[in-house]
Design an enzyme around this catalytic site. Structure first.
Site, PDB file in Angstrom:
ATOM      1  CG  ASP A  59      -2.033  -1.017   1.117  1.00 21.91           C
ATOM      2  OD1 ASP A  59      -2.969  -0.785   0.333  1.00 21.91           O
ATOM      3  OD2 ASP A  59      -1.969  -2.052   1.799  1.00 21.91           O
ATOM      4  CD  GLU A  64      -5.182  11.628   1.929  1.00 21.27           C
ATOM      5  OE1 GLU A  64      -5.645  12.770   1.839  1.00 21.27           O
ATOM      6  OE2 GLU A  64      -5.781  10.610   1.536  1.00 21.27           O
ATOM      7  CG  ASP A  65      -4.127   6.274   4.160  1.00 23.75           C
ATOM      8  OD1 ASP A  65      -4.988   7.165   4.244  1.00 23.75           O
ATOM      9  OD2 ASP A  65      -4.231   5.284   3.416  1.00 23.75           O
ATOM     10  NE  ARG A  84      -1.193   1.573   4.185  1.00 25.88           N
ATOM     11  CZ  ARG A  84      -1.644   2.719   3.669  1.00 25.88           C
ATOM     12  NH1 ARG A  84      -2.932   3.013   3.746  1.00 25.88           N
ATOM     13  NH2 ARG A  84      -0.823   3.572   3.083  1.00 25.88           N
ATOM     14  NE  ARG A 129      -8.136   0.273   7.080  1.00 27.16           N
ATOM     15  CZ  ARG A 129      -7.442   0.271   5.954  1.00 27.16           C
ATOM     16  NH1 ARG A 129      -6.519   1.179   5.744  1.00 27.16           N
ATOM     17  NH2 ARG A 129      -7.679  -0.647   5.032  1.00 27.16           N
ATOM     18  CG  HIS A 159      -9.417   6.626   4.807  1.00 31.30           C
ATOM     19  ND1 HIS A 159      -8.618   6.090   3.820  1.00 31.30           N
ATOM     20  CD2 HIS A 159      -8.905   6.186   5.986  1.00 31.30           C
ATOM     21  CE1 HIS A 159      -7.659   5.360   4.382  1.00 31.30           C
ATOM     22  NE2 HIS A 159      -7.811   5.406   5.692  1.00 31.30           N
ATOM     23  CB  CYS A 246      -5.182   7.734  -1.638  1.00 32.22           C
ATOM     24  SG  CYS A 246      -6.937   7.606  -1.278  1.00 32.22           S
TER      25      CYS A 246
END
Length: 255
Positions: A59, A64-65, A84, A129, A159, A246
């Site tokens: 991923d 962005e996450d 992740r 998340r 999200h 993302c």
């Protein structure tokens, strides 16, 4: 405007999925689409830096996450998906070139895709998340810098930014089926067409709004509001529950 991106992993087909069934991902096409994405960001005036520190992590392109980057501080996320979390070390090292970095630590969970900055307010999605403790940990870091935090329950999507992004500091593009719109009081919210439910994920870059090319009605809607619209083909990333926001961390470069 600075844009940090990350080259897609050849293991992208093993990405985390929550709401979509797994479908084959054409990696060569994903690489071309990522290059096109970076070109569009540059055309919108962003300075793009593409990282290659997490290539073996499926991923990694969804950078962005990993963080929330404000003018004053960068907040390293804790990731709601344990697999992740190995992405974070390489991203933190890069962010330290631009900002002081603060961390959110588990069991508080936070992902950048759940944090939408609108002026001096951070809308924080409570999702699969990001948990309430993650929202509170973020609030503790940003409150001294003058930011308020509004919690927004998210349902039916990954999200907050899957269901809500900002066109400007007053208008939000929203899929109302996927979040609690009562938390958005004080903003004008514009619903996406019902037949384009994933289209609310857009990115404002400079004076332009970037929209996934597969959502022409939404692109026309935004253009009709007076915005310069740039469309991008992100079909391979959509199979991994990814959208326009993302694939980058957008922030102002240091003075």
């Amino acid at each position: 405007m600075m844009a940090l991106t990350h080259i897609p992993s050849p293991r992208m087909g093993q990405c985390q999925l929550t709401y979509l069934a797994r479908a084959p991902i054409d990696y060569a096409r994903a690489l071309r689409q990522h290059e096109d994405y970076c070109r569009v960001l540059r055309a919108c005036g962003a300075e793009v830096r593409t990282l290659d520190v997490n290539r073996e992590l499926p991923d990694c392109a969804f950078i962005e996450d990993a963080a929330v980057v404000l003018d004053e501080v960068a907040v390293l996320a804790s990731m709601g998906t344990p697999s992740r979390r190995p992405e974070l070390a390489g991203i933190e090292s890069e962010l330290r070139h631009y900002r002081e970095v603060r961390r959110v630590e588990t069991p508080a969970t936070l992902e950048g895709g759940d944090v939408l900055r609108v002026g001096r307010t951070l809308l924080v999605g409570l999702s699969s998340r990001t948990n309430p403790a993650g929202a509170s940990a973020l609030e503790e870091v940003v409150r001294p810098h003058g930011y308020g935090v509004v919690r927004v329950p998210v349902r039916g999507c990954l999200h907050l930014k899957t269901a809500c992004t900002a066109l400007d500091d007053a208008r939000l593009l929203v899929n109302p089926a996927w979040l609690d719109v009562t938390a958005l009081s004080g903003y004008e919210w514009i619903p996406v067409p019902e037949d384009e439910p994933w289209a609310a994920n857009t990115a404002r870059v400079g004076g332009s709004v970037c929209v996934a090319a597969v959502y022409p009605r939404t692109a026309d809607l935004i253009g009709g509001l007076g915005f310069d619209v740039r469309t991008i083909d992100l079909s391979e990333f959509a199979k991994a529950e990814g959208g326009v926001t993302c694939l980058s961390l957008l922030f102002r470069p240091p003075a």
